[in-house]
Scaffold this motif. Structure first.
Motif, mmCIF file in Angstrom:
data_model
loop_
_atom_site.group_PDB
_atom_site.id
_atom_site.type_symbol
_atom_site.label_atom_id
_atom_site.label_comp_id
_atom_site.label_asym_id
_atom_site.label_seq_id
_atom_site.Cartn_x
_atom_site.Cartn_y
_atom_site.Cartn_z
ATOM 1 N N ARG A 66 40.392 53.700 36.517
ATOM 2 C CA ARG A 66 39.270 54.312 37.239
ATOM 3 C C ARG A 66 39.848 55.240 38.305
ATOM 4 N N SER A 67 39.374 56.475 38.321
ATOM 5 C CA SER A 67 39.848 57.441 39.317
ATOM 6 C C SER A 67 38.641 58.145 39.933
ATOM 7 N N GLN A 68 38.907 58.813 41.047
ATOM 8 C CA GLN A 68 37.824 59.535 41.721
ATOM 9 C C GLN A 68 38.397 60.741 42.465
ATOM 10 N N ASN B 188 32.127 62.413 44.780
ATOM 11 C CA ASN B 188 32.176 62.817 43.375
ATOM 12 C C ASN B 188 32.123 61.573 42.495
ATOM 13 N N ARG B 189 31.631 61.734 41.287
ATOM 14 C CA ARG B 189 31.557 60.602 40.360
ATOM 15 C C ARG B 189 32.967 60.132 39.994
ATOM 16 N N GLU C 155 44.668 56.527 31.126
ATOM 17 C CA GLU C 155 45.881 56.623 31.924
ATOM 18 C C GLU C 155 45.526 56.689 33.418
ATOM 19 N N PRO C 156 46.470 56.303 34.281
ATOM 20 C CA PRO C 156 46.167 56.236 35.715
ATOM 21 C C PRO C 156 46.047 57.618 36.347
ATOM 22 N N ASP C 157 45.248 57.668 37.398
ATOM 23 C CA ASP C 157 45.109 58.863 38.223
ATOM 24 C C ASP C 157 44.658 58.389 39.600
ATOM 25 N N ARG C 158 44.750 59.249 40.576
ATOM 26 C CA ARG C 158 44.459 58.852 41.946
ATOM 27 C C ARG C 158 42.965 58.559 42.144
ATOM 28 N N ALA D 184 46.470 54.430 41.792
ATOM 29 C CA ALA D 184 45.983 53.990 40.486
ATOM 30 C C ALA D 184 45.031 52.829 40.713
ATOM 31 N N TYR D 185 44.082 52.663 39.770
ATOM 32 C CA TYR D 185 43.108 51.594 39.973
ATOM 33 C C TYR D 185 42.483 51.198 38.644
#
Length: 661
Positions: free
Chosen positions: A484-486, A512-513, A519-522, A530-531
């Protein structure tokens, strides 16, 4: 075409007998049997013969003559046996012209009246012949069978409309009608029509019924369905619109009851790390029945070992099992003020998979070593067995003297972890939560929840910590998951400190949604690199999927591929959005039901922004937005504090109106 000629044309599905008064430019001026003068195109005529009538000034006499002629022709038409004629001609593959057809029907005479009679008979019944005014084509046997079926269907639908109209009228008048088979079918038709309108399967029947009864609004349909007991006055229509199941089928319940759950002996012999000696506790809401996370604190030399233990649901609910398919179809448990719908059957969610007090359960444990400054030294994730010693509510956690040392330690670690996230750019939006439930009488009750209380804060931060470490663990192992990223917010209002209620509310609108990907992202909102969410596998299918990936990293099962993760994300995107809407709307519905009893009361509100015909405001006591109409001579600005009076509330219609108090 000469004046005085008798002609016929079709109007409103009826053959009209008339006489030509004037003709020219393909337009005819006719005088009809209905004592009217009309202009029609010559192409509209269904019959033209040699019969003439004298044009006289006495319109009534002329209309009477046409009516008598029309009646005589209709009487002749009634003598024609269309079915018998078709049985003789149904093998014909060519069109049969009017003159031949009239000769077949009337061998001894074939004048204008008989020709008109044939046209009238064929026009009235299109079952056996394809109709054109001057020629006819016999239908095949299959075509006749299909037409008869359609006629029977139309007749049945008309009966439903008539029965339904009488039923609705009687309901509106307060009469009670014993429901029959037709009424049960009509109930389903009206339900679908109210829920899906033009997209309902039998919309036309419902529309014809509504038109016949002259119902002025769709709410009258809802009122009828409530009156006959099909729905309750507080029916949760979103569950029906989104076709969300509220119960489990008998086969699914039987599968849940027969599911093999590891015994205590099995677990102790399985090679899992035995953590049953730890003073493990859970902290949840007072009405919680499904416990999927627990915490422990263990002092060590110069540091503490914090344990975050998540029920190992995947140990029992295997990939591809019918119970897994059921959970995947549902996507998530749903929590509403008046109803709880579990993702898994209650025998599992509230009992056999739940981290209940004094029960030994398999878990996936994250043990985090933390130094005296609150810094994470190391962490380890492994399969374990645990036994919960204390089951606390948030209220009990905030004032529990027996567990005060543990709670205080966890709270201190949680606040330090939050400070670290904030230092990494996290956006902490702090808003009161309005908790709504129904009392024993079914009336809504509300209270304002402080989400920053020690119990709630430490649980929130411990779960964020656990999920972040799970994301790091999977990233290091190069295993795909539901990450999950945002992105950053559209604008940043909150900068230093907690901010005002107005700032927090408006900041939330600028988020933002979040995005889900393999894959991980901030995650900018949380301030983490990562989350994932893996802390609620009993309640959320995404968490169960990620738990399986963690188990795969531990060598306990086979991991999903990246493609499989993408398919799961794609398949669940719609149902998860629907669930979000259902929960939001149901909470709003019951909050409005509560406010229906507060009409006339004054409330404090914050002005949020100006709109075209008024202002968007926030009622502080209930954390709900509404519109304040613009008052002449009063100019309000964002963040102004005002008092308003509740004027009108209708929960069913989602109406909340106020005026400046």
């Amino acid at each position: 075409m000469e004046s005085g000629e008798v002609v016929e044309y079709i109007d409103n599905n009826k053959i009209i007998c008339s006489v030509v008064m004037e003709s020219g430019n393909q337009k005819l001026k006719l005088f009809t049997e209905n004592d009217r003068e009309v202009k029609v195109s010559a192409q509209r005529l269904s019959h033209r013969g040699k019969t003439k009538l004298p044009l006289i000034t006495d319109r009534h006499r002329m209309a009477t003559s046409l009516k008598n002629l029309s009646a005589a022709r209709q009487a002749i038409a009634e003598t024609i046996q269309i079915h018998e004629l078709w049985e003789i001609l149904n093998q014909e593959e060519d069109w049969i012209d009017l003159e031949i057809m009239t000769g077949l029907c009337f061998p001894d005479s074939s004048d204008d009246d008989h020709q008109s009679a044939v046209i009238r008979a064929m026009f009235k019944s299109r079952r056996y012949f394809k109709f054109k005014p001057d020629r006819f084509l016999p239908h095949t046997e299959d075509q006749v069978a299909e037409i008869i079926a359609l006629e029977q269907k139309a007749a049945r639908e008309q009966r439903l409309i008539d029965v339904g109209a009488a039923w609705v009228r009687s309901t509106l008048s307060g009469s009670v009608v014993e429901p029959g088979v037709d009424h049960r079918e009509l109930t389903e038709i009206l339900k679908d029509f109210y829920l899906f309108e033009k997209d309902s399967p039998r919309c036309e029947i419902a529309r014809a019924l509504v038109k016949k009864v002259q119902l002025k609004s769709p709410e009258a349909v809802f009122d009828h369905l409530v009156a006959v007991g099909a729905w309750s006055a507080d029916e949760n229509l979103d569950l029906l619109r989104y076709r969300i199941p509220t119960d489990f089928s008998q086969p699914v319940i039987e599968k849940a009851q027969s599911l093999r759950i590891p015994t205590e002996e099995d677990l102790k012999a399985s090679g899992r790390v035995d953590l049953t000696h730890l003073a493990t506790l859970t902290i949840d809401g007072q009405s919680t029945l499904d416990f999927d996370d627990a915490l422990s604190v263990e002092p060590r030399d110069g540091h503490v070992l914090v344990g975050i233990h998540i029920s190992d649901v995947a140990q029992s609910v295997k990939k591809g099992h019918p119970l897994d398919a059921e959970a995947r179809a549902r996507g998530s448990s749903i929590y509403m003020p008046d109803q709880r719908i579990s993702m898994m059957p209650p025998v599992l969610a509230e009992n056999r998979l739940s981290l209940k007090k004094d029960c030994i359960r398999p878990a996936i444990s994250t043990m985090v070593k933390i130094d005296p400054r609150g810094e994470i030294v190391s962490y380890d994730i492994f399969a374990s067995i645990i036994r919960v010693k204390h089951q606390l509510s948030y209220y009990e956690a905030n004032g529990n003297a027996e567990q005060a040392e543990t709670i205080n330690c966890l709270y201190d670690i949680a606040t330090r972890f939050r400070e670290k996230r904030l230092g990494q750019g996290a956006l902490q939006i702090t808003l009161p939560e309005i908790n709504i439930w129904l009392d024993d009488t079914g009336a809504p009750v509300i209270n304002r929840v402080n989400r920053e209380s020690p119990g709630r804060l430490l649980i929130a931060e411990m779960m964020i910590l656990s999920n972040w470490l799970a994301a790091r663990f999977l990233t290091e192992k190069k295993i795909p998951a539901v990450f999950r990223s945002q992105p950053k917010p559209k604008d940043r209002i909150l900068k230093n400190g907690p901010g005002t209620l107005f700032q927090n509310w408006m900041q939330r609108k600028l988020l933002n949604r979040f995005a889900l990907r393999p894959e991980p992202d901030r995650h900018c909102g949380l301030g983490l690199d990562a989350y994932v969410t893996a802390s609620s596998p009993i309640r959320k299918y995404f968490d169960l999927v990620t738990q399986r990936q963690i188990r795969a990293a531990l060598g306990l099962e086979k991991a999903y591929t990246r493609t499989e993760i993408e398919e799961i994300i794609d398949r669940l995107s719609r149902p998860m959005a629907d669930i979000g809407r259902v929960q939001y709307r149901r909470n709003r519905y019951w909050l409005l039901k509560y406010l229906e009893g507060r009409v006339g009361e004054k409330e404090e509100a914050i002005v949020l922004q100006r709109r075209r015909n008024g202002y968007a405001i926030l009622l502080k006591a209930y954390m709900i937005e509404c519109t304040l109409p613009q008052s002449s001579g009063i100019d309000l600005k964002a963040e102004n504090l005002i008092r308003v009076t509740i004027q009108h509330v209708n929960a069913r219609r989602n109406i909340l109106s106020v005026f400046l108090g």
